[in-house]
Design a protein around this motif. Sequence first.
Motif: not given
Lengths: 79, 79, 79, 79, 79, 79
Positions: E39, E41, E74, F40, F76-77
């Motif tokens: 990701l 991140t 993402a 994020l 992001a998730y």
Amino acid sequence: MSTPHQAPVASMSEFNTSLPSIRRIQGIIREKSDVEVKLLTGDDINGKVLWIDDNCICIESGTGSVKTIIWLHAVAYIK
Amino acid sequence: MSTPHQAPVASMSEFNTSLPSIRRIQGIIREKSDVEVKLLTGDDINGKVLWIDDNCICIESGTGSVKTIIWLHAVAYIK
Amino acid sequence: MSTPHQAPVASMSEFNTSLPSIRRIQGIIREKSDVEVKLLTGDDINGKVLWIDDNCICIESGTGSVKTIIWLHAVAYIK
Amino acid sequence: MSTPHQAPVASMSEFNTSLPSIRRIQGIIREKSDVEVKLLTGDDINGKVLWIDDNCICIESGTGSVKTIIWLHAVAYIK
Amino acid sequence: MSTPHQAPVASMSEFNTSLPSIRRIQGIIREKSDVEVKLLTGDDINGKVLWIDDNCICIESGTGSVKTIIWLHAVAYIK
Amino acid sequence: MSTPHQAPVASMSEFNTSLPSIRRIQGIIREKSDVEVKLLTGDDINGKVLWIDDNCICIESGTGSVKTIIWLHAVAYIK
């Protein structure tokens, strides 16, 4: 912005007010709630929402009523 | 940009000037206000807004009037 | 890219040249100015702009005239 | 991806090949050039470009010919 | 998600299956390959792809078959 | 948001409910599941999903039932 300027009226621009997110933000503007705005940079900006439009949200914070124009793409969340 | 060049006129390109964000930035250009532009990289760029268009915003800063063309997608906020 | 290849001509693709940002970049290409390109990753890439199109900007830098194709969404600013 | 699979043919999907960026990448695929792909995460992925489409670019790298599908929005630059 | 729920069938939603990236992911779903999803991140999520649609990709991982819905914006890469 | 306000009803706005991601989130809202939302920025926000719309997802968490409006572009998730 260091120079005083004519503060725009808290504006409810013509959004899709059927969306809960828009209704929430409009409520926050009406109630002059104190909010925390967390940015993707990790910055936290606290204050009152003056207005929101398609691009940005304007927060007035601190004693000197500093106005910060935040691009919506940089906003992580509002609490 | 190290070479001098003919500085574009502070331009008010044809935006949706009904939006508070656009009116604010146009006011900043007219008033030649000093602003702080915070980027998603965490960088801070201080100076005067020369122009803004659909893609970018141009800041003139420092004694050598260095011109920085910032992509709007990289802007977190203007203060 | 390690293998030599036929360098594309510095191209002025059909953009909306009424925009100051496009006119600025086209001027930079014509004048072969040395620029600093700051990316959202924090990277700095210095050199001359060979071309720009809807997706990318190509910078030629260093003695070996290394060509770097940068996605515009990754650009923070050009100075 | 740990399981072998039928490697897709290096594909030249129907892009706007008038754009220098697309022509460059197609040249890289044809010439099987070794490239460095820098991601917005700061990761570096080195190898050969197998294909590119509207969403992703596929890099084959290392002895085990590992295939990495990279989302274009995550690409900073290709060198 | 801590509560068990009826796992959606691995779905091949109506994508542009002429794109190599979509064909690759559909192959990964069919073959129940183990993948690494990186990701933006910096997080790594390993497991099997249950489904992908216009917004997200769902990865099932670990013994407790935890389902993670990852927004495609993402995702850096899948390997 | 520090001031109490009339909590919007958990809303199932008119999405493309053929998409697995939308069906999953609607299931999470109906079941009042506890979820982890990773942003994020690296932030983790845990709680129950009150609503989701085109722009944002609202999470209610903690004893004081603090409501956090998260922009979807920052997610992001969800797990």
